[in-house]
Write a protein that holds these residues in place. Sequence first.
Motif, mmCIF file in Angstrom:
data_model
loop_
_atom_site.group_PDB
_atom_site.id
_atom_site.type_symbol
_atom_site.label_atom_id
_atom_site.label_comp_id
_atom_site.label_asym_id
_atom_site.label_seq_id
_atom_site.Cartn_x
_atom_site.Cartn_y
_atom_site.Cartn_z
ATOM 1 N N LEU A 256 10.157 -30.002 -9.630
ATOM 2 C CA LEU A 256 10.909 -30.601 -8.528
ATOM 3 C C LEU A 256 12.331 -30.950 -8.962
ATOM 4 C CD1 LEU A 256 10.879 -31.721 -5.627
ATOM 5 C CD2 LEU A 256 10.047 -33.885 -6.570
ATOM 6 N N ALA A 257 12.458 -31.581 -10.128
ATOM 7 C CA ALA A 257 13.782 -31.969 -10.609
ATOM 8 C C ALA A 257 14.655 -30.755 -10.909
ATOM 9 C CB ALA A 257 13.645 -32.835 -11.868
ATOM 10 N N TYR A 258 14.047 -29.709 -11.463
ATOM 11 C CA TYR A 258 14.816 -28.518 -11.827
ATOM 12 C C TYR A 258 15.373 -27.812 -10.595
ATOM 13 C CZ TYR A 258 16.018 -23.925 -13.649
ATOM 14 O OH TYR A 258 16.698 -22.766 -13.972
ATOM 15 N N PHE A 259 14.541 -27.634 -9.587
ATOM 16 C CA PHE A 259 14.972 -26.875 -8.413
ATOM 17 C C PHE A 259 15.735 -27.724 -7.395
ATOM 18 C CE2 PHE A 259 11.504 -24.082 -9.914
ATOM 19 C CZ PHE A 259 12.217 -22.887 -9.985
ATOM 20 N N ALA A 260 15.524 -29.032 -7.391
ATOM 21 C CA ALA A 260 16.137 -29.867 -6.357
ATOM 22 C C ALA A 260 17.330 -30.687 -6.849
ATOM 23 C CB ALA A 260 15.085 -30.817 -5.762
ATOM 24 N N ILE A 261 17.395 -30.971 -8.153
ATOM 25 C CA ILE A 261 18.397 -31.920 -8.629
ATOM 26 C C ILE A 261 19.281 -31.368 -9.747
ATOM 27 C CG2 ILE A 261 18.749 -34.205 -9.675
ATOM 28 C CD1 ILE A 261 16.109 -35.072 -8.411
ATOM 29 N N LEU A 262 18.682 -30.744 -10.749
ATOM 30 C CA LEU A 262 19.430 -30.368 -11.947
ATOM 31 C C LEU A 262 20.505 -29.332 -11.629
ATOM 32 C CD1 LEU A 262 19.282 -31.111 -15.009
ATOM 33 C CD2 LEU A 262 18.188 -28.890 -15.338
ATOM 34 N N PRO A 263 21.751 -29.546 -12.076
ATOM 35 C CA PRO A 263 22.810 -28.552 -11.869
ATOM 36 C C PRO A 263 22.590 -27.321 -12.756
ATOM 37 C CG PRO A 263 23.694 -30.714 -12.471
ATOM 38 C CD PRO A 263 22.229 -30.747 -12.755
ATOM 39 N N GLU A 264 23.355 -26.268 -12.492
ATOM 40 C CA GLU A 264 23.349 -25.088 -13.353
ATOM 41 C C GLU A 264 23.933 -25.462 -14.711
ATOM 42 O OE1 GLU A 264 22.155 -22.073 -12.688
ATOM 43 O OE2 GLU A 264 21.546 -22.599 -10.641
ATOM 44 N N LEU A 265 23.526 -24.719 -15.744
ATOM 45 C CA LEU A 265 24.041 -24.991 -17.088
ATOM 46 C C LEU A 265 25.558 -24.888 -17.138
ATOM 47 C CD1 LEU A 265 21.550 -23.362 -19.641
ATOM 48 C CD2 LEU A 265 22.089 -25.780 -19.373
ATOM 49 N N ALA A 266 26.116 -23.956 -16.381
ATOM 50 C CA ALA A 266 27.569 -23.779 -16.396
ATOM 51 C C ALA A 266 28.294 -25.068 -16.023
ATOM 52 C CB ALA A 266 27.960 -22.653 -15.442
ATOM 53 N N GLU A 267 27.723 -25.832 -15.089
ATOM 54 C CA GLU A 267 28.344 -27.094 -14.678
ATOM 55 C C GLU A 267 28.246 -28.146 -15.773
ATOM 56 O OE1 GLU A 267 27.723 -30.598 -11.292
ATOM 57 O OE2 GLU A 267 26.942 -28.582 -10.906
ATOM 58 N N MET A 268 27.252 -27.986 -16.667
ATOM 59 C CA MET A 268 27.021 -29.003 -17.694
ATOM 60 C C MET A 268 27.773 -28.709 -19.001
ATOM 61 S SD MET A 268 23.022 -30.085 -17.025
ATOM 62 C CE MET A 268 22.244 -28.475 -16.910
ATOM 63 N N GLN A 269 28.679 -27.729 -18.969
ATOM 64 C CA GLN A 269 29.482 -27.449 -20.160
ATOM 65 C C GLN A 269 30.431 -28.591 -20.477
ATOM 66 O OE1 GLN A 269 31.194 -23.580 -19.111
ATOM 67 N NE2 GLN A 269 29.991 -22.665 -20.760
#
Length: 338
Positions: free
Chosen positions: A68-81
């Motif tokens: 649920l957290a991965y698909f609904a909340i977590l941003p893409e890795l690119a945003e977390m650079q």
Amino acid sequence: MPSDVEPQELSSPVEEREAGRWNYRPAVPLAQNPLFQWPPRPRAIFQWYAAFWLEISTTTLCFALALLAYFAILPELAEMQVLAWGWVAKVWLANLVPQVICAGTLHYWLIMRKGQGDQTKYDPRDQARTNGTFTFGNQVHDNMFWHIASGITLWTAAQVLVFWAMANGYAPTMLFPGNPVWFVAFFVLLPIWSSFHFYWIHRLLHWPPLYKLAHSLHHRNVNVGPWSGISMHPVEHLLFYTNFAIHFIVPSHPLHVLFHGYVQSTHPVFSHSGFEEIVVGDKRQAKAGVFFHQLHHRYFECNYGTVEMPWDRWFGSYHDGSARATDETRARKTQMYT
């Protein structure tokens, strides 16, 4: 090695006295993971892991929360650079919200409403109030404060570091199509790794200087409740969440990191609930507490690890719930502190 028989209640006046110390005590000796027993028993091993993965359990709950957290909340890795409050806050909320729902719901049903009375409750006592041992003089308020202010914050910080490292190529990553077998297997191996890490960090925390500085805060809770799970001193949280270092060594996916966090932090909400099972409408609906760890909070110098790995059995600190084990634990504790 333990015998191959199923746990059964030992009948004797001494055992009856031991059982009398508890409102509820499961059958003893307590079972442990058959994966580490000899000779191998494939059927028992399958049944052990099926109870975690093929039924409603804290493990399947943690997996569902991760999805649920991965698909609904977590941003893409690119945003977390780049570290930014926006995505960091999303990770914090992905941890805070399910934690509050799980701990809050259990606390309401078991402690406030007393929805199942004392059915399957280990310790006959209620949560402490007007007790100066606890921050704010109240066990529940103490546990909630340290659980949220320190626990969820440092859990989030550890995950943010891993996500940032993954996004920048400092931590190895993997995708399901690249290695589907390992992708699935790592979900099974992460709880085993957590058990291994927990045992050794926990033993370290019982070293007197560290115990006095940090771990004593968690051990205020002799009679544990849902909010006791990750109610710890910040120093203990820092050590506890070094568990995430595995992701800097072993290739993983952000979904693994989320699942790992819930195993580390949401599972203890249930294992510290103080009740063996959740009972609704006079029917036992789900497993909750872990008597193995309840024994640690009662008798202190035993059961430093989990039932997932037999470290306590191998290193002589195993309490199987019996009166004999209580006597041995007390004798060992006396020897350690004299």
